[in-house]
Each structure stands twice: as structure tokens, then as C-alpha cells.
Design a protein around this motif. Structure first.
Motif, PDB file in Angstrom:
ATOM      1  N   GLN A 121       0.825  -1.137   0.014  1.00 55.88           N
ATOM      2  CA  GLN A 121       0.273   0.018   0.012  1.00 55.88           C
ATOM      3  C   GLN A 121       0.927   1.279   0.015  1.00 55.88           C
ATOM      4  N   LYS A 122       0.341   2.205  -0.695  1.00 52.65           N
ATOM      5  CA  LYS A 122       1.150   3.534  -0.690  1.00 52.65           C
ATOM      6  C   LYS A 122       0.788   4.358   0.430  1.00 52.65           C
ATOM      7  N   ILE A 123       1.647   4.750   1.331  1.00 50.88           N
ATOM      8  CA  ILE A 123       1.626   5.363   2.397  1.00 50.88           C
ATOM      9  C   ILE A 123       2.127   6.889   2.287  1.00 50.88           C
ATOM     10  N   LYS A 124       1.217   7.761   3.063  1.00 48.07           N
ATOM     11  CA  LYS A 124       1.522   9.366   2.983  1.00 48.07           C
ATOM     12  C   LYS A 124       2.120   9.663   4.175  1.00 48.07           C
ATOM     13  N   LEU A 125       3.299   9.057   4.413  1.00 49.50           N
ATOM     14  CA  LEU A 125       4.325   9.502   5.419  1.00 49.50           C
ATOM     15  C   LEU A 125       5.519   9.487   5.006  1.00 49.50           C
ATOM     16  N   GLN A 126       6.672  10.452   5.170  1.00 48.24           N
ATOM     17  CA  GLN A 126       7.937  10.583   4.982  1.00 48.24           C
ATOM     18  C   GLN A 126       8.477  10.541   6.331  1.00 48.24           C
ATOM     19  N   GLU A 139      -2.761   5.363   8.374  1.00 52.58           N
ATOM     20  CA  GLU A 139      -3.787   5.433   7.302  1.00 52.58           C
ATOM     21  C   GLU A 139      -4.422   3.976   7.501  1.00 52.58           C
ATOM     22  N   GLY A 140      -4.684   3.218   8.836  1.00 48.04           N
ATOM     23  CA  GLY A 140      -5.116   1.814   8.810  1.00 48.04           C
ATOM     24  C   GLY A 140      -4.104   0.769   8.797  1.00 48.04           C
ATOM     25  N   VAL A 141      -2.930   1.225   8.451  1.00 53.31           N
ATOM     26  CA  VAL A 141      -1.919   0.032   8.102  1.00 53.31           C
ATOM     27  C   VAL A 141      -1.080  -0.054   9.427  1.00 53.31           C
TER      28      VAL A 141
END
Length: 99
Positions: A2-7, A76-78
Motif C-alpha cells: 500500500q502507498k503510505i502518505k508518511l515521509q 492510514e489503517g496500516v
């Protein structure tokens, strides 16, 4: 994956652990309380590294890490682990040659 929006910052890496084994090699179902946490996972996000230290792992790599490495977080739920790159023992090289 899954693509995560966290750097992650600096030398931090976000890893999604592989699923724990459901059955033993003999076919016995392992209860949740007895399952060992996996020490293998997939890199979801990578920091930019430190000054003069470049990151070795990249998104999508399969890695091995220490049994007690990282901090469990949910993004994000992951469910994932965030750890320093130095907590990673190595990158698993997938080869498909017949030797």
C-alpha cells in the motif's frame, strides 16, 4: 503493498511486517497468543538519510530486522513498524535461477 502518505525523517524506515505463521510445519494451528512476531517485512517508506549517509533500502524491498526492532504504529489503517535503517540486518534478494 500500500502507498503510505508518511515521509520518515533522517535514517528512519517504515516497514510492514509479514504475517505471522498460522500453522506449524506439522500442521498444528498456532493460537494468537503463541505466534512469534515476524522478523521479515516490506519497506513502505524511507527517510532521506543523514548528512553524508545515504539510505541503502528503498520502497518495496523485502528486509530482515531484529526481533525487538522498531516501534509499532498505525498509519492510514496500516499496522507498521518505524525503525532506524541500522535496525535492518539485510535486504532479501529474490533469485529465480535454478541452481
Amino acid at each position: 503493498m500500500q502507498k503510505i502518505k508518511l515521509q520518515p525523517l533522517a535514517d528512519r524506515v517504515l516497514v510492514q511486517a509479514d504475517q505471522a505463521e498460522e500453522k506449524s510445519k506439522g500442521g498444528i494451528i498456532i493460537p494468537d497468543t503463541a505466534k512469534e512476531s515476524p522478523q521479515k517485512g516490506t519497506v513502505l517508506a524511507v527517510g532521506k538519510g543523514k548528512k553524508d549517509e545515504f539510505m541503502t533500502v528503498k520502497v518495496g524491498d523485502s528486509v530482515l530486522y531484529g526481533k525487538y526492532s522498531g516501534t509499532e504504529i498505525t498509519v492510514e489503517g496500516v499496522e507498521a513498524l518505524i525503525m532506524k535503517e541500522s535496525d535492518i540486518f539485510g535486504i532479501i534478494q529474490h533469485t529465480y535461477d535454478n541452481y
